[in-house]
Design a protein around this motif. Structure first.
Motif, PDB file in Angstrom:
ATOM      1  N   ALA A   1       3.006  -2.039   8.026  1.00 33.76           N
ATOM      2  CA  ALA A   1       1.845  -2.822   7.603  1.00 33.76           C
ATOM      3  C   ALA A   1       1.889  -4.170   8.309  1.00 33.76           C
ATOM      4  CB  ALA A   1       1.840  -3.004   6.092  1.00 33.76           C
ATOM      5  N   VAL A   2       0.707  -4.658   8.645  1.00 30.19           N
ATOM      6  CA  VAL A   2       0.561  -5.935   9.356  1.00 30.19           C
ATOM      7  C   VAL A   2      -0.342  -6.840   8.530  1.00 30.19           C
ATOM      8  CG1 VAL A   2      -0.500  -6.998  11.396  1.00 30.19           C
ATOM      9  CG2 VAL A   2       0.863  -4.917  11.640  1.00 30.19           C
ATOM     10  N   GLY A   3       0.069  -8.090   8.350  1.00 30.09           N
ATOM     11  CA  GLY A   3      -0.743  -9.031   7.578  1.00 30.09           C
ATOM     12  C   GLY A   3      -1.965  -9.456   8.381  1.00 30.09           C
TER      13      GLY A   3
ATOM     14  N   ARG B   1       0.134 -10.767  -4.316  1.00 31.11           N
ATOM     15  CA  ARG B   1       1.526 -11.122  -4.636  1.00 31.11           C
ATOM     16  C   ARG B   1       1.527 -12.552  -5.160  1.00 31.11           C
ATOM     17  NH1 ARG B   1       5.042  -8.652   0.547  1.00 31.11           N
ATOM     18  NH2 ARG B   1       3.983  -6.642   0.519  1.00 31.11           N
TER      19      ARG B   1
ATOM     20  N   ALA C   1      -0.330   1.893   8.532  1.00 32.54           N
ATOM     21  CA  ALA C   1      -0.435   3.334   8.705  1.00 32.54           C
ATOM     22  C   ALA C   1       0.763   3.996   8.052  1.00 32.54           C
ATOM     23  CB  ALA C   1      -0.470   3.675  10.189  1.00 32.54           C
TER      24      ALA C   1
ATOM     25  N   GLY D   1       7.901  -2.406   8.900  1.00 39.58           N
ATOM     26  CA  GLY D   1       7.823  -1.061   8.328  1.00 39.58           C
ATOM     27  C   GLY D   1       9.108  -0.318   8.567  1.00 39.58           C
TER      28      GLY D   1
ATOM     29  N   TYR E   1      12.677   0.987  -0.352  1.00 37.76           N
ATOM     30  CA  TYR E   1      12.501   2.407  -0.084  1.00 37.76           C
ATOM     31  C   TYR E   1      12.892   2.876   1.312  1.00 37.76           C
ATOM     32  CZ  TYR E   1       7.715   0.548   0.950  1.00 37.76           C
ATOM     33  OH  TYR E   1       6.642  -0.175   1.374  1.00 37.76           O
TER      34      TYR E   1
ATOM     35  N   GLY F   1       6.072   4.370   8.335  1.00 36.45           N
ATOM     36  CA  GLY F   1       4.840   3.582   8.309  1.00 36.45           C
ATOM     37  C   GLY F   1       5.095   2.130   8.603  1.00 36.45           C
TER      38      GLY F   1
ATOM     39  N   TYR G   1      -5.015   2.266   6.727  1.00 36.79           N
ATOM     40  CA  TYR G   1      -5.822   1.488   5.768  1.00 36.79           C
ATOM     41  C   TYR G   1      -5.975   0.056   6.221  1.00 36.79           C
ATOM     42  CZ  TYR G   1      -0.926   0.637   4.593  1.00 36.79           C
ATOM     43  OH  TYR G   1       0.416   0.354   4.681  1.00 36.79           O
TER      44      TYR G   1
ATOM     45  N   MET H   1       0.795  -1.235   0.000  1.00 40.87           N
ATOM     46  CA  MET H   1       0.000   0.000   0.000  1.00 40.87           C
ATOM     47  C   MET H   1       0.826   1.283   0.000  1.00 40.87           C
ATOM     48  SD  MET H   1      -3.234  -0.405  -0.137  1.00 40.87           S
ATOM     49  CE  MET H   1      -3.918   1.115   0.548  1.00 40.87           C
ATOM     50  N   THR H   2       2.049   1.201   0.503  1.00 42.90           N
ATOM     51  CA  THR H   2       2.807   2.438   0.756  1.00 42.90           C
ATOM     52  C   THR H   2       2.972   3.283  -0.510  1.00 42.90           C
ATOM     53  OG1 THR H   2       3.950   1.159   2.417  1.00 42.90           O
ATOM     54  CG2 THR H   2       4.911   3.283   1.876  1.00 42.90           C
TER      55      THR H   2
ATOM     56  N   PHE I   1      -4.165 -11.215  -0.123  1.00 42.23           N
ATOM     57  CA  PHE I   1      -4.152 -11.127   1.334  1.00 42.23           C
ATOM     58  C   PHE I   1      -4.485  -9.690   1.721  1.00 42.23           C
ATOM     59  CE2 PHE I   1      -0.056  -8.884   1.887  1.00 42.23           C
ATOM     60  CZ  PHE I   1       0.484  -9.043   0.632  1.00 42.23           C
TER      61      PHE I   1
ATOM     62  N   GLY J   1      -0.309 -18.919   5.971  1.00 42.87           N
ATOM     63  CA  GLY J   1       0.106 -17.546   6.249  1.00 42.87           C
ATOM     64  C   GLY J   1       0.703 -16.834   5.049  1.00 42.87           C
TER      65      GLY J   1
HETATM   66  P1  HAM Z   1       5.882  -6.241   3.980  1.00 43.11           P
HETATM   67  O1  HAM Z   1       6.881  -6.682   5.000  1.00 43.11           O
HETATM   68  O2  HAM Z   1       6.117  -6.614   2.569  1.00 43.11           O
HETATM   69  O3  HAM Z   1       5.793  -4.667   4.134  1.00 43.11           O
HETATM   70  O4  HAM Z   1       4.455  -6.767   4.404  1.00 43.11           O
HETATM   71  C1  HAM Z   1       3.933  -6.520   5.690  1.00 43.11           C
HETATM   72  C2  HAM Z   1       3.200  -7.750   6.211  1.00 43.11           C
HETATM   73  O5  HAM Z   1       2.225  -8.199   5.262  1.00 43.11           O
HETATM   74  C3  HAM Z   1       4.088  -8.978   6.402  1.00 43.11           C
HETATM   75  O6  HAM Z   1       4.773  -8.918   7.625  1.00 43.11           O
HETATM   76  C4  HAM Z   1       3.061 -10.097   6.388  1.00 43.11           C
HETATM   77  O7  HAM Z   1       2.411 -10.210   7.663  1.00 43.11           O
HETATM   78  C5  HAM Z   1       2.038  -9.602   5.391  1.00 43.11           C
HETATM   79  N1  HAM Z   1       2.241 -10.282   4.092  1.00 43.11           N
HETATM   80  C6  HAM Z   1       3.128  -9.990   3.136  1.00 43.11           C
HETATM   81  N2  HAM Z   1       3.019 -10.841   2.087  1.00 43.11           N
HETATM   82  C7  HAM Z   1       2.014 -11.695   2.397  1.00 43.11           C
HETATM   83  C8  HAM Z   1       1.395 -12.806   1.741  1.00 43.11           C
HETATM   84  N3  HAM Z   1       1.762 -13.198   0.526  1.00 43.11           N
HETATM   85  N4  HAM Z   1       0.385 -13.458   2.380  1.00 43.11           N
HETATM   86  C9  HAM Z   1      -0.021 -13.068   3.609  1.00 43.11           C
HETATM   87  N5  HAM Z   1       0.510 -12.015   4.271  1.00 43.11           N
HETATM   88  C10 HAM Z   1       1.518 -11.334   3.694  1.00 43.11           C
HETATM   89  C11 HAM Z   1       5.018  -3.865   3.355  1.00 43.11           C
HETATM   90  O8  HAM Z   1       4.135  -4.268   2.634  1.00 43.11           O
HETATM   91  C12 HAM Z   1       5.299  -2.382   3.544  1.00 43.11           C
HETATM   92  N6  HAM Z   1       4.384  -1.636   2.645  1.00 43.11           N
HETATM   93  C13 HAM Z   1       5.131  -1.966   4.970  1.00 43.11           C
HETATM   94  C14 HAM Z   1       5.287  -0.490   5.187  1.00 43.11           C
HETATM   95  C15 HAM Z   1       4.317   0.412   5.349  1.00 43.11           C
HETATM   96  N7  HAM Z   1       6.429   0.162   5.214  1.00 43.11           N
HETATM   97  C16 HAM Z   1       6.209   1.466   5.383  1.00 43.11           C
HETATM   98  N8  HAM Z   1       4.899   1.616   5.443  1.00 43.11           N
END
Ligand code: HAM
Length: 430
Positions: free
Chosen positions: A307-309, A114, A131, A285, A263, A305, A108, A84-85, A126, A121
């Motif tokens: 993000a949490v899955g 992906r 934030a 994040g 980034y 920011g 959000y 989302m970022t 997903f 998990g």
């Molecule tokens: P990310 O580490 O790629 O960060 O994803 C954050 C969380 O999304 C992961 O820790 C995991 O819990 C969940 N996740 C990722 N891929 C999957 C998947 N294929 N299936 C289920 N859960 C998944 C980000 O996305 C960054 N945008 C975080 C961020 C926000 N950084 C700055 N602002």
């Protein structure tokens, strides 16, 4: 087995589990309001270049996990958002949000895509809650987003979490470190696997992250990023840690933590849960000041920011038995039609009750009274309201409390008064 199955890597969410989602979402919305974050929703697809520029072309996400397609033969490639970022920053820049208010706190709960190999998990579709705090470069900003995230976990009752945190330094530090790392890796170049050879040019830091044991062996003697950090980055990191400490948030410093997206600068963090299996990252994040420049902004926009899955959050909570007291909302009234020829009149009563805000159901299938009562019990309805010719003639109804089995005769108005919820749901008067 039905002919059509849900697409590989995607899941259906049925009403029982929706209760769990709504519980989590409710906590997120409540705490977001408490911290002053406002919700943002962006489109599920963006132009592909947005993700190439922001997440980085050497990352797994951009290299092999994006669902990209051409909307029409002459069109620009678009991609189902893998995070989302980038979209949030794109939207903020496009709308010039920071001109209206120099600090933007956005959050959000959104669906992402992906193309990964599905496992527990890890899905292809997903959701994340996250934030983004834009416009503040103070280390207090990154501490604020971490605090918000950890507060959500605490209110949800999650145990067994580990917050790991690192600093990746600023752009100058990273440039010096990249050089040092390349110098170190150059003699091993022929031993690098294909992915690492590509990363050697584009972003050698990502080789440190390789899961290949031979690559891990090579990088054991590599210089450490931490030794290349300047005073400014170190001071910034100290302050972030200080703010977390004063808020009582436990953390582990992990100098090997590099995230899978390009980034980040300064602070990066990740939370793992002991309740999860191989995919134990619950969220992550960091700070990403230069993302705006990558997206064409004339200057940096300081930003932090996480993000949490959501699916992983759900799995961890299910494993820890944190949903045991959730109950589906049961109707207040089940209207029982004693003779089917009275169905239309019974339906009018249903309408009046619903318009008074009283949750009411009626059997639409014309079943026997016994079957209607069975259904009322199955739905855990609080009361059965019997509608028969005697009741309609006297203007009174028989109401049975299905839990205590007590029965009373009363006027419909009295029932409405007793059960009326806050606001009747009538159309607004003009
Ligand atoms: P990310 O580490 O790629 O960060 O994803 C954050 C969380 O999304 C992961 O820790 C995991 O819990 C969940 N996740 C990722 N891929 C999957 C998947 N294929 N299936 C289920 N859960 C998944 C980000 O996305 C960054 N945008 C975080 C961020 C926000 N950084 C700055 N602002």
């Amino acid at each position: 087995m039905p002919h059509y199955q849900v697409v590989k890597g995607a899941r259906d969410i049925f009403p029982d589990e929706i209760l769990q989602w709504k519980h989590i979402e409710g906590v997120i919305h409540r705490l977001a309001a408490l911290y002053g974050f406002n919700e943002i929703r962006t489109p599920v697809f963006e132009y592909t270049e947005l993700f190439q520029r922001s997440i980085g072309s050497s990352t797994d996400i951009v290299g092999k996990e994006m669902f990209s397609f051409l909307p029409d033969p002459a069109g620009r490639s678009i991609t189902l958002r893998p995070e989302m970022t980038a979209g949030v920053m794109r939207a903020a820049l496009q709308k010039n949000l920071l001109a209206a208010a120099p600090v933007q706190k956005l959050y959000y709960i959104s669906e992402l895509f992906r193309k990964e190999r599905p496992q527990a998990g890890r899905q292809r579709q997903f959701s994340q809650f996250g934030a983004e705090l834009l416009g503040v470069s103070s280390p207090a900003a990154v501490a604020e987003v971490i605090t918000f995230m950890m507060h959500v976990f605490e209110v949800l009752g999650l145990q067994g979490l580990t917050l790991r945190i690192n600093t990746l330094g600023n752009m100058d530090d990273r440039k010096r470190y990249r050089e040092a790392l390349r110098n170190y890796l150059a003699p091993f170049y022929e031993q690098l696997d294909d992915a690492s050879k590509e990363r050697f040019e584009k972003n050698p830091l990502r080789i440190l992250d390789s899961k290949n044991p031979e690559m891990q062996e090579i990088v054991t003697g590599a210089p450490k990023l931490h030794d290349y950090l300047g005073r400014e980055s170190l001071d910034d990191f100290e302050k972030v840690l200080f703010y977390l400490s004063v808020r009582g948030i436990p953390f582990q410093i992990d100098h090997r933590l590099v995230r899978g997206l390009d980034y980040y600068s300064y602070t990066a963090f990740e939370v793992t849960s002991s309740a999860l299996g191989a995919q134990d990252a619950l969220g992550g994040g960091g700070r990403y000041d230069s993302l705006a420049v990558e997206l064409g902004s004339s200057g940096e926009v300081p930003a932090s920011g996480f993000a949490v899955g959501m699916e992983r959050l759900l799995i961890a909570m299910q494993k820890q038995g944190l949903f045991s007291d959730l109950e589906a909302a049961a109707p207040s009234v089940f209207v029982i039609v004693q003779q089917q020829e009275l169905f239309d009149q019974a339906l009018e009563i249903v309408t009046r009750l619903r318009r008074a805000g009283i949750s009411t159901v009626i059997d639409l299938a014309g079943r026997s009274m016994k079957a209607q009562l069975r259904e009322a019990n199955r739905m855990n309805a609080a009361n059965a309201l019997f509608v028969g010719s005697d009741e309609l003639a006297s203007g009174k109804c028989t109401m049975k409390d299905l839990r205590s089995s007590q029965q009373e005769e009363c006027l419909l108005e009295e029932i409405i008064e007793k059960f009326r919820q806050s606001e009747p749901l009538n159309p607004p008067r003009s």
